[in-house]
Design a protein around this motif. Structure first.
Motif, mmCIF file in Angstrom:
data_model
loop_
_atom_site.group_PDB
_atom_site.id
_atom_site.type_symbol
_atom_site.label_atom_id
_atom_site.label_comp_id
_atom_site.label_asym_id
_atom_site.label_seq_id
_atom_site.Cartn_x
_atom_site.Cartn_y
_atom_site.Cartn_z
ATOM 1 N N ASP A 21 0.833 -1.202 0.000
ATOM 2 C CA ASP A 21 0.000 0.000 0.000
ATOM 3 C C ASP A 21 0.871 1.257 0.000
ATOM 4 N N THR A 36 -5.795 -0.258 -2.554
ATOM 5 C CA THR A 36 -6.643 -1.255 -1.898
ATOM 6 C C THR A 36 -7.288 -2.186 -2.921
ATOM 7 N N THR A 77 -8.229 -6.871 2.677
ATOM 8 C CA THR A 77 -8.963 -6.219 3.750
ATOM 9 C C THR A 77 -10.287 -5.686 3.231
ATOM 10 N N SER A 79 -12.390 -3.901 5.567
ATOM 11 C CA SER A 79 -12.682 -2.693 6.344
ATOM 12 C C SER A 79 -12.100 -1.435 5.711
ATOM 13 N N THR A 80 -10.871 -1.509 5.225
ATOM 14 C CA THR A 80 -10.267 -0.341 4.585
ATOM 15 C C THR A 80 -11.033 0.047 3.334
ATOM 16 N N GLU A 84 -12.728 3.683 2.972
ATOM 17 C CA GLU A 84 -12.347 4.526 1.830
ATOM 18 C C GLU A 84 -13.586 4.913 1.015
ATOM 19 N N SER B 45 -15.606 -3.207 9.720
ATOM 20 C CA SER B 45 -15.801 -1.948 9.002
ATOM 21 C C SER B 45 -16.314 -0.858 9.947
ATOM 22 N N LEU B 48 -13.383 0.119 12.282
ATOM 23 C CA LEU B 48 -12.345 0.913 11.620
ATOM 24 C C LEU B 48 -12.834 2.343 11.397
ATOM 25 N N THR B 74 -4.672 -0.816 10.527
ATOM 26 C CA THR B 74 -4.052 -1.565 9.432
ATOM 27 C C THR B 74 -3.840 -3.029 9.822
ATOM 28 N N GLY B 78 -7.569 -4.778 9.820
ATOM 29 C CA GLY B 78 -7.257 -5.195 8.457
ATOM 30 C C GLY B 78 -7.140 -6.710 8.362
ATOM 31 N N HIS B 148 -4.137 7.471 6.132
ATOM 32 C CA HIS B 148 -5.125 6.607 6.774
ATOM 33 C C HIS B 148 -4.599 5.195 6.845
ATOM 34 N N ASP B 149 -5.467 4.296 7.163
ATOM 35 C CA ASP B 149 -5.165 2.887 7.301
ATOM 36 C C ASP B 149 -4.262 2.417 6.161
#
Lengths: 124, 162
Positions: A21, A36, A77, A79-80, A84, B45, B48, B74, B78, B148-149
């Motif tokens: 990333d 991502t 992932t 969640s990211t 986003e 989600s 986070l 992360t 993640g 960010h993450d």
């Protein structure tokens, strides 16, 4: 033992995601979170390959679980990708939010299908 | 530096992955619905969203906040959430001729995942009487250019007003 290896795989996958990333983001910062998308697509391709090898009998269930649940699971992932998308939504960029979700969905599904198809045909 | 931060991410990722594995072991899918993946993804989600918004509102990114973001965001969250399993599970349902369940599973994941992240951000955005009283923009987190993450940690943080 398997559980320990799953943890190691997950940790390694997460670290690889962090470095990948950062590498993509330092070179390129487009409006869409492409880093991502790329990471999730690559991980989906790999998990498709692994599942195909397992189905073809070319990979034992133990190692397959370690690599799929651990390495691929830690590398990719959800969640990211959602946060986003949520950020795009919150700044009023609804079109890019939906585009990000659709692109991610199509790319990861296609990658998993390609991985499965290629590995089952080679290992068969 | 990047290597050491990577170790921090790895530690969180290992724990998050174990939690996801434990959830999968305890939540079987007798009806063909991958409940474990869905649960981990939606919960992760939401969390986070809470974490990143709370950190963004706490002020400029410093070493402590960066470590929290990388280890818990992360790394832990993640690793707890996953896209590869979601993609493979959906693809296998499609290949097995269960297009309706496949489509429902993917779309529900994405729509509820987005809503979970928005809800998390909203929860962390509520004024709590604490905080430094510094004015914030109406959106709190403004991406995609905020760190960010998984973002590049060497990048100087871009605070509000710059």
């Amino acid at each position: 033992m398997t559980v320990l290896l799953i943890a190691v795989g997950g940790g390694l996958g997460a670290a690889l995601r962090f470095w990948t990333d950062g590498a993509i983001r330092s070179r390129w910062q487009p409006a869409l979170p492409v880093a991502t998308i790329a990471i999730n697509t690559a991980g989906s391709l790999l998990i498709g390959v692994l599942a195909g090898l397992l189905a073809a009998g070319a990979l034992a269930p133990g190692p397959e679980t370690v690599l799929s649940v651990g390495l691929c699971g830690g590398f990719t992932t959800f969640s990211t990708a959602m946060v986003e998308s949520a950020r795009l939504w919150r700044v009023g960029d609804r079109r890019r939010c939906v585009l990000n979700l659709v692109l991610t969905m199509v790319a990861t599904l296609a990658a998993a299908a390609v991985g499965w198809t290629v590995s089952t045909s080679i290992a068969a | 530096m990047r290597f050491r931060l990577g170790l921090l991410v790895a530690l969180g990722g290992a724990i998050g992955t174990l939690a996801r594995f434990g959830l999968a072991e305890s939540l079987p899918a007798p009806d063909g619905v991958p409940w474990a993946t869905l649960t981990a993804n939606l919960l992760g989600s939401f969390l986070l969203g809470v974490l990143l918004e709370a950190l963004a509102r706490a002020g400029e990114e410093n070493q402590t906040r960066r470590r929290l973001r990388l280890s818990l965001g992360t790394g832990l969250l993640g690793g707890f959430t996953t896209f590869s399993s979601l993609a493979l599970e959906t693809e296998r349902l499609l290949a097995g001729g269960d297009g309706a369940l496949a489509g429902t599973y993917m779309l529900v994941s994405l729509v509820l995942g987005l809503l979970a992240a928005l809800a998390g951000i909203a929860v962390a955005s509520r004024p709590s009487g604490r905080g430094d009283g510094r004015p914030r923009g109406p959106h709190g987190l403004v991406g995609p250019h905020r760190p960010h993450d998984g973002g590049s940690p060497e990048e100087p943080s871009r605070g509000e007003g710059r």
